[in-house]
Write a protein that holds these residues in place. Structure first.
Motif, PDB file in Angstrom:
ATOM      1  N   ARG A  17       0.824  -1.214   0.000  1.00  0.00           N
ATOM      2  CA  ARG A  17       0.000   0.000   0.000  1.00  0.00           C
ATOM      3  C   ARG A  17       0.855   1.259   0.000  1.00  0.00           C
ATOM      4  O   ARG A  17       0.594   2.200  -0.752  1.00  0.00           O
ATOM      5  CB  ARG A  17      -0.939   0.006   1.204  1.00  0.00           C
ATOM      6  CG  ARG A  17      -2.042  -1.036   1.131  1.00  0.00           C
ATOM      7  CD  ARG A  17      -2.852  -1.054   2.418  1.00  0.00           C
ATOM      8  NE  ARG A  17      -3.935  -2.030   2.371  1.00  0.00           N
ATOM      9  CZ  ARG A  17      -3.785  -3.315   2.663  1.00  0.00           C
ATOM     10  NH1 ARG A  17      -2.587  -3.788   3.015  1.00  0.00           N
ATOM     11  NH2 ARG A  17      -4.820  -4.137   2.604  1.00  0.00           N
ATOM     12  N   ARG A  18       1.868   1.293   0.853  1.00  0.00           N
ATOM     13  CA  ARG A  18       2.687   2.497   0.950  1.00  0.00           C
ATOM     14  C   ARG A  18       3.502   2.729  -0.319  1.00  0.00           C
ATOM     15  O   ARG A  18       3.716   3.881  -0.720  1.00  0.00           O
ATOM     16  CB  ARG A  18       3.616   2.409   2.158  1.00  0.00           C
ATOM     17  CG  ARG A  18       2.900   2.565   3.493  1.00  0.00           C
ATOM     18  CD  ARG A  18       3.889   2.666   4.637  1.00  0.00           C
ATOM     19  NE  ARG A  18       4.587   1.408   4.867  1.00  0.00           N
ATOM     20  CZ  ARG A  18       5.812   1.306   5.364  1.00  0.00           C
ATOM     21  NH1 ARG A  18       6.504   2.391   5.676  1.00  0.00           N
ATOM     22  NH2 ARG A  18       6.364   0.118   5.565  1.00  0.00           N
ATOM     23  N   SER A  19       3.939   1.663  -0.973  1.00  0.00           N
ATOM     24  CA  SER A  19       4.788   1.797  -2.156  1.00  0.00           C
ATOM     25  C   SER A  19       3.965   2.047  -3.415  1.00  0.00           C
ATOM     26  O   SER A  19       4.130   3.065  -4.090  1.00  0.00           O
ATOM     27  CB  SER A  19       5.638   0.537  -2.334  1.00  0.00           C
ATOM     28  OG  SER A  19       6.459   0.317  -1.214  1.00  0.00           O
ATOM     29  N   TRP A  20       3.058   1.131  -3.719  1.00  0.00           N
ATOM     30  CA  TRP A  20       2.319   1.227  -4.975  1.00  0.00           C
ATOM     31  C   TRP A  20       1.130   2.167  -4.884  1.00  0.00           C
ATOM     32  O   TRP A  20       0.651   2.660  -5.909  1.00  0.00           O
ATOM     33  CB  TRP A  20       1.929  -0.163  -5.452  1.00  0.00           C
ATOM     34  CG  TRP A  20       3.171  -0.826  -5.982  1.00  0.00           C
ATOM     35  CD1 TRP A  20       4.025  -1.649  -5.302  1.00  0.00           C
ATOM     36  CD2 TRP A  20       3.747  -0.628  -7.264  1.00  0.00           C
ATOM     37  NE1 TRP A  20       5.092  -1.991  -6.104  1.00  0.00           N
ATOM     38  CE2 TRP A  20       4.948  -1.390  -7.314  1.00  0.00           C
ATOM     39  CE3 TRP A  20       3.371   0.099  -8.390  1.00  0.00           C
ATOM     40  CZ2 TRP A  20       5.762  -1.427  -8.435  1.00  0.00           C
ATOM     41  CZ3 TRP A  20       4.176   0.059  -9.516  1.00  0.00           C
ATOM     42  CH2 TRP A  20       5.355  -0.698  -9.530  1.00  0.00           C
ATOM     43  N   SER A  53      -5.267   2.335  -1.187  1.00  0.00           N
ATOM     44  CA  SER A  53      -5.166   0.890  -1.244  1.00  0.00           C
ATOM     45  C   SER A  53      -5.726   0.410  -2.579  1.00  0.00           C
ATOM     46  O   SER A  53      -5.959   1.209  -3.494  1.00  0.00           O
ATOM     47  CB  SER A  53      -5.925   0.257  -0.069  1.00  0.00           C
ATOM     48  OG  SER A  53      -5.680  -1.133  -0.008  1.00  0.00           O
ATOM     49  N   PHE A  54      -5.946  -0.889  -2.696  1.00  0.00           N
ATOM     50  CA  PHE A  54      -6.370  -1.482  -3.953  1.00  0.00           C
ATOM     51  C   PHE A  54      -7.427  -2.542  -3.696  1.00  0.00           C
ATOM     52  O   PHE A  54      -7.415  -3.200  -2.655  1.00  0.00           O
ATOM     53  CB  PHE A  54      -5.180  -2.141  -4.666  1.00  0.00           C
ATOM     54  CG  PHE A  54      -4.099  -1.177  -5.069  1.00  0.00           C
ATOM     55  CD1 PHE A  54      -4.055  -0.637  -6.341  1.00  0.00           C
ATOM     56  CD2 PHE A  54      -3.128  -0.783  -4.153  1.00  0.00           C
ATOM     57  CE1 PHE A  54      -3.068   0.262  -6.706  1.00  0.00           C
ATOM     58  CE2 PHE A  54      -2.132   0.105  -4.504  1.00  0.00           C
ATOM     59  CZ  PHE A  54      -2.094   0.634  -5.788  1.00  0.00           C
ATOM     60  N   ALA A  98       8.679   1.571   0.005  1.00  0.00           N
ATOM     61  CA  ALA A  98       8.733   1.516   1.475  1.00  0.00           C
ATOM     62  C   ALA A  98       9.064   0.097   1.906  1.00  0.00           C
ATOM     63  O   ALA A  98       8.292  -0.837   1.644  1.00  0.00           O
ATOM     64  CB  ALA A  98       7.403   1.954   2.068  1.00  0.00           C
ATOM     65  N   GLU A  99      10.204  -0.100   2.550  1.00  0.00           N
ATOM     66  CA  GLU A  99      10.617  -1.432   2.972  1.00  0.00           C
ATOM     67  C   GLU A  99       9.617  -2.011   3.981  1.00  0.00           C
ATOM     68  O   GLU A  99       9.192  -1.332   4.915  1.00  0.00           O
ATOM     69  CB  GLU A  99      12.006  -1.390   3.599  1.00  0.00           C
ATOM     70  CG  GLU A  99      13.100  -0.992   2.617  1.00  0.00           C
ATOM     71  CD  GLU A  99      14.499  -1.090   3.220  1.00  0.00           C
ATOM     72  OE1 GLU A  99      14.610  -1.372   4.437  1.00  0.00           O
ATOM     73  OE2 GLU A  99      15.473  -0.900   2.475  1.00  0.00           O
ATOM     74  N   ALA A 100       9.277  -3.280   3.788  1.00  0.00           N
ATOM     75  CA  ALA A 100       8.388  -3.953   4.735  1.00  0.00           C
ATOM     76  C   ALA A 100       9.068  -4.120   6.088  1.00  0.00           C
ATOM     77  O   ALA A 100       8.423  -4.016   7.144  1.00  0.00           O
ATOM     78  CB  ALA A 100       7.969  -5.311   4.182  1.00  0.00           C
ATOM     79  N   VAL A 101      10.370  -4.401   6.058  1.00  0.00           N
ATOM     80  CA  VAL A 101      11.237  -4.477   7.241  1.00  0.00           C
ATOM     81  C   VAL A 101      12.598  -3.973   6.783  1.00  0.00           C
ATOM     82  O   VAL A 101      12.845  -3.855   5.580  1.00  0.00           O
ATOM     83  CB  VAL A 101      11.353  -5.924   7.788  1.00  0.00           C
ATOM     84  CG1 VAL A 101       9.978  -6.476   8.172  1.00  0.00           C
ATOM     85  CG2 VAL A 101      12.035  -6.837   6.779  1.00  0.00           C
ATOM     86  N   PRO A 102      13.535  -3.680   7.686  1.00  0.00           N
ATOM     87  CA  PRO A 102      14.879  -3.297   7.235  1.00  0.00           C
ATOM     88  C   PRO A 102      15.517  -4.438   6.437  1.00  0.00           C
ATOM     89  O   PRO A 102      15.780  -5.519   6.963  1.00  0.00           O
ATOM     90  CB  PRO A 102      15.619  -3.019   8.546  1.00  0.00           C
ATOM     91  CG  PRO A 102      14.540  -2.632   9.509  1.00  0.00           C
ATOM     92  CD  PRO A 102      13.374  -3.511   9.148  1.00  0.00           C
ATOM     93  N   LEU A 103      15.730  -4.205   5.145  1.00  0.00           N
ATOM     94  CA  LEU A 103      16.065  -5.306   4.242  1.00  0.00           C
ATOM     95  C   LEU A 103      17.532  -5.710   4.255  1.00  0.00           C
ATOM     96  O   LEU A 103      17.848  -6.906   4.233  1.00  0.00           O
ATOM     97  CB  LEU A 103      15.639  -4.937   2.814  1.00  0.00           C
ATOM     98  CG  LEU A 103      14.125  -4.811   2.613  1.00  0.00           C
ATOM     99  CD1 LEU A 103      13.823  -4.301   1.208  1.00  0.00           C
ATOM    100  CD2 LEU A 103      13.421  -6.142   2.858  1.00  0.00           C
TER     101      LEU A 103
END
Length: 230
Positions: A17-20, A53-54, A98-103
């Motif tokens: 959601r945050r990225s796309w 959102s989508f 936006a990373e889901a977690v620190p990658l």
């Protein structure tokens, strides 16, 4: 025993959601003639601007850039699917993911376990590489493929099978990690175990019947791996 992990990108490495949502708002604003046209374009691709959102059936979630372009084309006379696909890829490559977690810490820790890592996405390869490079992941993965890399799109098994082949791994000792049924079906079809994560649009009840486990996000992978027999 697990020797490798192949990850989906959007909704798995990056919060969907945050990225796309950001991509959709920026891209549609750039091509819409007015607010009414923006609303029609958003409806065509299942984007919900008020929620950022989508809809679950949105082609943005798991389909390819040409699929998104085909959904938009009837509302943009004079612009071909090929032209729209190029515009979608160009816009996607520049969007801030936006990373889901620190990658980087996660991928570094997974590689320290001796695991081979790959990314298989229905995004096009050029924007996928741009996103991974911007987040410092290019040197931490052994394989990157998009829908246009020559292996086909998910839910077909081509990208997952290519990861196993190119790394010399037995698919039965590889995990496919993703946030959509396309990801899980692709992994299963390639003979891999599958892990679902909830950083996309699909819910746990949607994904659980198709996965060996459902995790909140990929940050939970190391703990899950620790539960497996050696």
């Amino acid at each position: 025993m697990i020797d490798g992990i192949v990850f989906d990108k959007d909704g798995t490495l990056f919060d969907f959601r945050r990225s796309w949502g950001l991509w959709a708002r920026m891209f549609l604003t750039g091509i819409a003639r007015d607010a009414e046209h923006f609303a029609r374009l958003a409806e065509a691709i299942g984007y919900l601007p008020e929620e950022n959102s989508f809809r679950p059936d949105s082609p943005v979630i798991a389909a390819t850039a040409p699929d998104i372009a085909e959904a938009l084309a009837p509302h943009l006379p004079g612009r071909s699917v090929a032209q729209l696909t190029q515009a979608i890829d160009t816009a996607a490559a520049s969007v801030a993911m936006a990373e889901a977690v620190p990658l980087v810490p996660l991928f570094t820790a997974l590689r320290a376990r001796g695991l081979r890592l790959g990314v298989a996405t229905n995004d096009s390869e050029v924007p996928a590489r741009a996103h991974l490079g911007r987040h410092g992941l290019t040197e931490l993965v052994d394989f990157i493929a998009g829908w246009d890399s020559g292996y086909g799109a998910k839910p077909g098994p081509g990208m997952c099978a290519a990861f196993a082949s190119q790394t010399g791994l037995d698919p039965a000792r590889v995990i496919m990690v993703g946030d959509s049924l396309h990801d899980l079906d692709a992994g299963r079809a390639a003979g891999m175990r599958t892990i679902a994560v909830l950083t996309g649009i699909a819910t746990a009840p949607d994904l659980a019947p198709h996965a060996d486990a459902v995790l909140p996000d990929i940050g939970a992978l190391p703990a899950w791996l620790d539960t497996l027999p050696g």
